[in-house]
Design an enzyme around this catalytic site. Sequence first.
Site, mmCIF file in Angstrom:
data_model
loop_
_atom_site.group_PDB
_atom_site.id
_atom_site.type_symbol
_atom_site.label_atom_id
_atom_site.label_comp_id
_atom_site.label_asym_id
_atom_site.label_seq_id
_atom_site.Cartn_x
_atom_site.Cartn_y
_atom_site.Cartn_z
ATOM 1 C CG ASP A 79 -29.928 17.969 7.135
ATOM 2 O OD1 ASP A 79 -30.563 18.674 7.947
ATOM 3 O OD2 ASP A 79 -28.797 18.294 6.713
ATOM 4 C CG ASP A 80 -34.567 18.971 11.124
ATOM 5 O OD1 ASP A 80 -34.971 18.092 11.908
ATOM 6 O OD2 ASP A 80 -34.697 20.196 11.349
ATOM 7 C CE LYS B 292 -26.389 20.342 8.488
ATOM 8 N NZ LYS B 292 -27.090 20.448 7.186
ATOM 9 C CG ASP C 129 -28.807 23.199 12.065
ATOM 10 O OD1 ASP C 129 -28.124 24.238 12.075
ATOM 11 O OD2 ASP C 129 -29.710 22.979 11.231
ATOM 12 C CB SER D 96 -24.592 24.575 12.164
ATOM 13 O OG SER D 96 -24.883 23.426 11.401
ATOM 14 N NE ARG E 64 -23.672 25.419 5.639
ATOM 15 C CZ ARG E 64 -24.997 25.405 5.781
ATOM 16 N NH1 ARG E 64 -25.647 24.287 5.995
ATOM 17 N NH2 ARG E 64 -25.688 26.518 5.669
ATOM 18 C CG ASP F 291 -29.576 26.165 5.250
ATOM 19 O OD1 ASP F 291 -28.550 26.068 5.953
ATOM 20 O OD2 ASP F 291 -30.687 25.702 5.586
#
Length: 415
Positions: A77-78, A153, A155, A187, A218, A222
């Site tokens: 992830d990030d 992914k 975002d 997202s 999503r 979160d």
Amino acid sequence: MLLPWLVAALAASAAALNNGLALTPPMGWLTWERYRCITDCKKYPDECISEALIKRTADLMVSEGYLAAGYDYLGIDDCWLEKERGPDGRLVPDRERFPNGMKAVGDYIHSKGLKFGLYEDYGNLTCAGYPGVLGNEQLDIDTFVEWGVDYIKLDGCYVDEAQMDEGYPAYGKMLNQTGRPILYSCSWPAYQEDYNVKKKHIFTPDYESISRHCNLWRNWGDIDDSWSSMKEIMTWFGDNQDRFAHFAGPGNWNDPDMLLIGNFGLSVDQARVQMAVWSVLAAPLLMSTDLANMRDEFKEILLNKDIIAVNQDPMGKQGLRVFKNNQTKISVWNRQLHDGSNALAFVSEREDGSPRSYSFSFSQMQLPQNSYRVQDLYHLEDDRILKSMEDFEVRINPTGKYLHYIPISPLDKLN
Ligand SMILES: *[C@@H]1O[C@H](CO)[C@@H](O)[C@H](O)[C@H]1NC(C)=O
Ligand SMILES: *[C@@H]1O[C@H](CO)[C@@H](O)[C@H](O)[C@H]1NC(C)=O
Ligand SMILES: *[C@@H]1O[C@H](CO)[C@@H](O)[C@H](O)[C@H]1NC(C)=O
């Protein structure tokens, strides 16, 4: 007058996402919920977002049986990037934490039979402040393909919510044009739903379009490592399900966010609830936990074959919250499976001790009238027979219970 509109609609649907991926909900592991943006490898050598963490997790996914159970995506992830792009404009992974670059990480992941997931953001910056893809979309996609990325992914920090309806499909089209099948996690609706809360209703996420352009999306905020965070997400999914549940199906999934199982915040019962409800919701099963330090009881939940089979049911129909009682704080979640059986989760949000018994009618459980063999997929109870027209009595702990209803034929009933 109708004809041009019809032609346009047909053209749009012909251009829909069709990358052959995620025919059942994606399963895997992702850094964010457990490891967040830990970048100090001197202080936290086992926890920082780094090549070492990814390699260790890859090894454990294989040796501990997670890959064999179906968890095949390993995602970063990030917080994997340098703060500046390189002189050639390309994204640069953090030089200390990923000393061999991302191609080497991808090669290692692939050598274990796993697939490589990577995070980016559609805006100028990622949520944690690293370079986003805006303005460099094609260059970055070319870079991801060189690195062997199988799952993006994308975002939505630092993006104008109004631009997402165009931007996410455009990015998906670029992914398609690479010729490499890349799972696309958006997202997009999460930001539009959140915007609605903060600034009153302006955007209604276009779930029809989202489901045509993304493999998973999503929907909401979160998840944090707590029962209250998980409850909030379940409540939101139940309250809003009519707007999006029917867009789930092979290739396209609503995503209530990562599994907390194995971390600090959930009891064993609460972890069972998450695995159960996420399976009824046909949700992606993305672990985010330290596989090197798993308690056996959590590992058993994550590797429960029967529940994974419900999650991965090939019909791909998302289940619904079919019953909710504000007084008793009990809800029932029901998913229809391809073989005519049903998987039900009974969730209690009571926090006063001791299990209690509740009776449910067939209509409250939204079960077709039939006779059923009832199995507890956690194998904590013996099988039971539920006859047509009878109420079903179930004893629910403060927190939950997960059962599988298998219709039984007249012949079975004689036995
Ligand atoms: C690209 O889209 C076309 C049309 O939907 C589809 O047939 C093809 O498999 C897609 N390719 C990739 C790599 O996603
Ligand atoms: C992204 O950066 C550009 C250039 O600095 C700026 O013009 C634009 O407004 C930024 N976009 C967003 C959504 O912040
Ligand atoms: C249950 O509570 C929710 C949230 O407080 C409320 O929106 C809903 O109307 C209530 N339902 C019933 C049947 O009282």
